[in-house]
Every structure is written in C-alpha cells, then in structure tokens.
Write an enzyme that holds these catalytic residues in place. Structure first.
Site, PDB file in Angstrom:
ATOM      1  CE  LYS A   1      -3.867  -2.362   2.164  1.00 30.12           C
ATOM      2  NZ  LYS A   1      -4.602  -2.717   3.381  1.00 30.12           N
TER       3      LYS A   1
ATOM      4  CG  ASP B   1      -9.532   0.229   4.830  1.00 31.04           C
ATOM      5  OD1 ASP B   1      -9.321   0.008   3.622  1.00 31.04           O
ATOM      6  OD2 ASP B   1      -8.810  -0.198   5.748  1.00 31.04           O
TER       7      ASP B   1
ATOM      8  CD  GLN C   1      -3.469  -4.423   6.512  1.00 34.20           C
ATOM      9  OE1 GLN C   1      -3.289  -3.465   5.774  1.00 34.20           O
ATOM     10  NE2 GLN C   1      -4.201  -5.458   6.162  1.00 34.20           N
TER      11      GLN C   1
END
Ligand code: NDP
Length: 287
Positions: A53, A120, A97
């Site tokens: 990422k 997200d 994460q």
C-alpha cells in the site's frame, strides 16, 4: 469454452495512471494526497499488504506515513496516534491494517478514525451512508470489483448475483453496491444449505470466503461471470483463490484470476479513496 480473463493487473495500471494524473494536478494546487497506515503486530501477510500500500502510494505521487507497533502495544498509544492523524490537515486518509491483536477492540479502533479520513470505508457512519445508497468512501475490495465488472461490460441490471461470504469488509458492502445497480442479490455463508444450488443460479458469482478452490466448475452456471476475492495458499505455498480456476474457466464466461485479479484492484481503490479525500479538502479550501 474458455472464459475471458478479467485482468486486474492491466485495469489497475490503467486506473493508477489516471489517479497519478489527478494527484499531480492536486499537487500543483499545493496539496499532496497523504495516506497514513497503522500496523500493529508482526503478521507477515499484514506486513506485506502494508508495504504494498505504501509503495503504491509513492508510485502514484502520493505521500504515505507508516506507523508500526509491537503486538503487545497498549491500545491507548494507537488511539492517541489516530487522534493526532485525525487532527493533522496534511493527512487525508487513515487506515488501520486488520486484523488487530486480540487485546484490541477493533470496532472501537475503526470508530476512532475520522469518517472524513476513513478511506477503508469501515466506520459505522460510512457503512450507513453506503446502506443508504449515498456512499462517502466505498470499501476498497468491493469498489475494485465494481470497477472490474464495469470494465468487462458485465450487464448488472436484473442480473442474479450470488455472493459467498458475508463479512463487513467484502460480502456485505459488495451486496449493497450490486443491489444499488439493480441486481438481485443472494448472500451465502457458512450456514447456507446447498451452496451449489445457489451458485449455479448466478449470472455473477462472487467468492469471498478464504477457502482454497472451494468453488468448482460444476457449481458455476455456464457463461457466468466469476469474481474470485479469496486469497489462499496451496499446501505447496502457491497463491490461489476460492475458485478452482482450472475447472471454473471451462464453464464461466469471464473470470478473475488469483493472483492478478481483485488483489491489485483493492490497493488501486485505496489510492482512489485517498485521492478523493484530498480532493474534497481542496474543494472545501476553495469555497
Ligand atoms: P471472513 O473470514 O471475514 O469471512 C468469510 C466468510 O465466508 C464468512 O461470511 C463465512 O461465513 C463464509 N464462509 C466460511 N466457510 C464457508 C462455507 N463453507 N460456505 C459458505 N460460506 C462460508 O473473510 P473476508 O471476507 O475478510 O475475506 C474472504 C477472503 O477474501 C479471504 O481469503 C481473504 O484473504 C480475501 N480477501 C481478499 C482481498 C483482496 O484484495 N483480494 C481483500 C479482503 C479479503 P460465516 O459468516 O457464517 O462465518
């Protein structure tokens, strides 16, 4: 019949090129899109995802910050860092994460991220907005799948869709997005009876389970579009999806491979959401 391959790498490259142009245009106005990624613990797969990422951000001309904490870190430390990032105007997207270690309340962590920076799309406020058909940030994996369906010109209106898996990250938001496109959506899960009965009805089949090769060719309607979200390893250590690619490609009309399918698109849509967040900042400034 051999299915058409929906190539996630090729589509990713195309979309990332467009994003890099938008990022450069924003930079010219004095704003560099910035994604902050928080990793807790030493899960090797999570470490790889975070590395990918961060690298993708930099390649697209975006800035990234990475905070890595030991698995036994006091959650208060992470909450404090999230609060700092929320308050920092140079940070546009924040991502924690998952999975987090057991002593963390994952839901509370996700709720601590400002909804405006929740790239997200996991904050309850953003989940609600998606449910209402007015999304602010679309969760990256289902967002990537929608782009793949669009690029492959798969007809959506009235299509029978079967999604296997009902997680908050993939299955549920996927269902909402396809419902919004007037698909008829069925969601299957571990308690569903006669899975093959459902999957064989699907014009579009989305597998998001995490069980290697569980969807075999005989479970697929001839000509169907098969989207394989799963990421698994074979006993030999090779990456594979939830779909048995070899038998499925003989029946499906179109199929995404693993690797090189949904995976790269997930990261691409994270970049898209970060850029979008930065563009919104610029629009607010311009007002
Ligand atoms: P979860 O473990 O959160 O959810 C899995 C879902 O599959 C659950 O809803 C579960 O049902 C269901 N399930 C389990 N066993 C069966 C079964 N035998 N039959 C039908 N349904 C079953 O996983 P995620 O949604 O987070 O991820 C799914 C897969 O996608 C994983 O392989 C993951 O690595 C991958 N993934 C890939 C991404 C990408 O970028 N390509 C991004 C995110 C995930 P129940 O709810 O009843 O337990």
């Amino acid at each position: 019949m051999t299915a058409r391959i929906i190539d996630g790498n090729a589509l990713s490259a195309e979309v990332r090129g467009q994003l890099a142009e938008r990022a450069a245009a924003l930079k010219a106005k004095g704003i560099t899109p910035c994604l902050a990624v928080i990793l807790v613990g030493e899960d090797p797969a999570s470490a790889v995802y975070v590395r990918n990422k961060v690298a993708a951000c930099e390649k697209a001309g975006m800035r990234s910050l990475r905070d890595v904490y030991s698995p036994d870190v006091d959650p208060a430390v992470v909450f404090k860092r999230i609060a700092e990032l929320n308050a920092d105007p140079s940070v546009h997207g924040i991502l924690v994460q998952l999975p987090l270690p057991r002593h963390f309340d994952s839901e509370a962590v996700l709720e601590a991220i400002s909804p405006e920076k929740d790239v997200d799309g996991f904050h309850a406020e953003n989940v609600g907005a998606l449910m209402q058909g007015n999304p602010r940030f679309i969760p990256c994996t289902p967002y990537g799948v929608m782009k793949m369906l669009e690029s492959a010109n798969v007809p959506l209106k009235g299509a029978e869709v079967v999604i296997v898996g009902r997680s908050n990250i993939v299955g549920k938001p996927m269902a909402m997005l396809l419902l919004a496109q007037s698909c008829t959506v069925t969601i299957c899960h571990s308690q569903s009876k006669d899975l093959a009965f459902h999957t064989r009805r699907a014009d579009i089949l989305v597998a998001a389970v995490g069980r290697a090769k569980m969807i075999t060719g005989d479970m697929i309607k001839p000509g169907a579009t098969v989207i394989d979200v799963g990421i698994n390893r074979t006993p030999e250590g090779k990456l594979c999806g939830d779909v048995d690619f070899e038998t499925a490609k003989e029946v499906a009309g179109a199929i995404t491979p693993v690797p090189g399918g949904v995976g790269p698109m997930t990261i691409t849509m994270l970049l898209a959401n970060t850029l979008e967040a930065a563009e919104r900042t610029q629009m607010r400034k311009a007002k």
